[in-house]
Write a protein that holds these residues in place. Structure first.
Motif, PDB file in Angstrom:
ATOM      1  N   ARG A  17      40.916 -72.034  62.898  1.00 54.20           N
ATOM      2  CA  ARG A  17      42.583 -72.054  62.737  1.00 54.20           C
ATOM      3  C   ARG A  17      42.903 -72.790  61.303  1.00 54.20           C
ATOM      4  NH1 ARG A  17      42.403 -73.933  67.806  1.00 54.20           N
ATOM      5  NH2 ARG A  17      43.278 -75.765  67.329  1.00 54.20           N
ATOM      6  N   ARG A  37      45.216 -70.246  59.086  1.00 55.72           N
ATOM      7  CA  ARG A  37      46.314 -69.974  59.319  1.00 55.72           C
ATOM      8  C   ARG A  37      47.352 -70.981  59.622  1.00 55.72           C
ATOM      9  NH1 ARG A  37      43.794 -68.613  65.312  1.00 55.72           N
ATOM     10  NH2 ARG A  37      42.042 -67.992  64.099  1.00 55.72           N
ATOM     11  N   LEU A  84      49.901 -70.637  67.102  1.00 54.10           N
ATOM     12  CA  LEU A  84      48.772 -70.263  66.208  1.00 54.10           C
ATOM     13  C   LEU A  84      47.317 -70.231  66.700  1.00 54.10           C
ATOM     14  CD1 LEU A  84      49.731 -72.409  62.931  1.00 54.10           C
ATOM     15  CD2 LEU A  84      50.097 -70.185  63.331  1.00 54.10           C
ATOM     16  N   GLU A 139      41.075 -62.978  62.016  1.00 56.55           N
ATOM     17  CA  GLU A 139      41.222 -64.510  62.374  1.00 56.55           C
ATOM     18  C   GLU A 139      40.088 -65.015  63.353  1.00 56.55           C
ATOM     19  OE1 GLU A 139      46.326 -64.800  61.972  1.00 56.55           O
ATOM     20  OE2 GLU A 139      45.171 -65.103  63.924  1.00 56.55           O
ATOM     21  N   ARG A 177      49.811 -61.579  61.064  1.00 57.93           N
ATOM     22  CA  ARG A 177      50.501 -62.742  61.754  1.00 57.93           C
ATOM     23  C   ARG A 177      52.204 -62.943  61.439  1.00 57.93           C
ATOM     24  NH1 ARG A 177      49.743 -66.751  65.174  1.00 57.93           N
ATOM     25  NH2 ARG A 177      47.297 -66.050  65.301  1.00 57.93           N
TER      26      ARG A 177
END
Length: 282
Positions: free
Chosen positions: A171, A174, A156, A164, A240
């Motif tokens: 992060r 995610r 990640l 992103e 992703r």
């Protein structure tokens, strides 16, 4: 989008119905996992129509139909991360609703099947949900991230796209989605008695397929759909998990069917059944 009952059987429908394992259960739950726009709903509807011709009581349930209502996603957006307002990624589904629906069908009870209005981006009121009959024989569950497993935490770290980089630099989004995929979704994946994966030529073609789907949906309902630019931004939320699914699910599904650019089967591989959510070595 709920496709009409097919007038011609999808070429893969008979194969998938014939491939399902023998079972003494009252209800068999078959899964179709494939990227957005790949024709999952059409295939599932064709399987149900063909099953009906064979004397089976069958119905479909899509992961798209158990998205959280817009109001609940807005609460997640304000409490956890703004990107959670967008439906699609792990954490945007009402898993309790999905599990309760399957449980009722396994018990042989008639049951209302949830439905989601994609153009309105909200769940339809329950009075507009179709009802599955009692003593259902076959439930076809389809979804773009069906049976997907979580990534390793270190995967990640590097952003996969501009969404992103610009909207999730720390992060947090995610990581939250990945945690949901690891902790919450296996209970649903374990409901699958058998499942297959439709493998596209690559993630890049998904935008073209989803744009075609959006145009058909808008035309059928005589409402405006998303522009191509809006769809590209929308699919960035899926990229992703979608790419991770393409890398891991072909060897995990009981049957992997390769699709060409026109969504036609170009090859297939039979695998031993692996419980969904695990990550066997490919």
């Amino acid at each position: 989008m709920r496709p009409a009952t097919p007038t011609a059987v999808h070429p893969l429908a008979a194969l998938l119905l014939a491939s399902r394992p023998a079972s003494r259960q009252r209800l068999q739950v078959l899964g179709i996992s494939a990227p957005p726009g790949s024709g999952k709903s059409t295939l599932a509807a064709s399987m149900v129509a063909l099953a009906g011709q064979q004397g089976l009581r069958a119905a479909t349930l899509s992961l798209d139909d158990v998205y959280l209502p817009a109001a609940q996603r807005q609460r997640l957006a304000s409490q956890v991360h703004p990107l959670l307002a967008t439906r699609g990624p792990p954490g945007s589904h009402d898993l309790a609703l999905a599990l309760a629906t399957i449980a009722a069908l396994r018990q042989g009870r008639p049951c209302a099947l949830p439905r989601f209005d994609k153009l309105a981006d909200d769940r339809l009121p329950p009075q507009h949900w179709p009802r599955a009959p009692a003593q259902l024989d076959l439930l076809v569950v389809e979804g773009w991230m069906l049976a997907a497993g979580a990534q390793h935490t270190q995967a990640l770290t590097t952003p996969i796209n501009a969404l992103e980089r610009e909207h999730d630099p720390d992060r947090r989004w995610r990581q939250w989605c990945n945690q949901r995929l690891a902790q919450d979704y296996p209970a649903l994946w374990q409901q699958l008695d058998w499942w297959c994966f439709l493998q596209p030529p690559g993630w890049e073609i998904v935008l073209d397929w989803r744009a075609e789907q959006e145009a058909r949906l808008a035309a059928s309902q005589q409402r405006a759909g998303m522009s191509r630019a809006a769809l590209e931004h929308f699919l960035a939320h899926f990229e992703r998990v979608g790419r991770h699914a393409l890398a891991t699910l072909p060897c995990q599904a009981a049957l992997c069917i390769e699709l060409d650019a026109q969504r036609r089967a170009s090859g297939m591989t039979w695998n031993g059944f692996t419980p969904p959510g695990r990550s066997p070595a490919c």
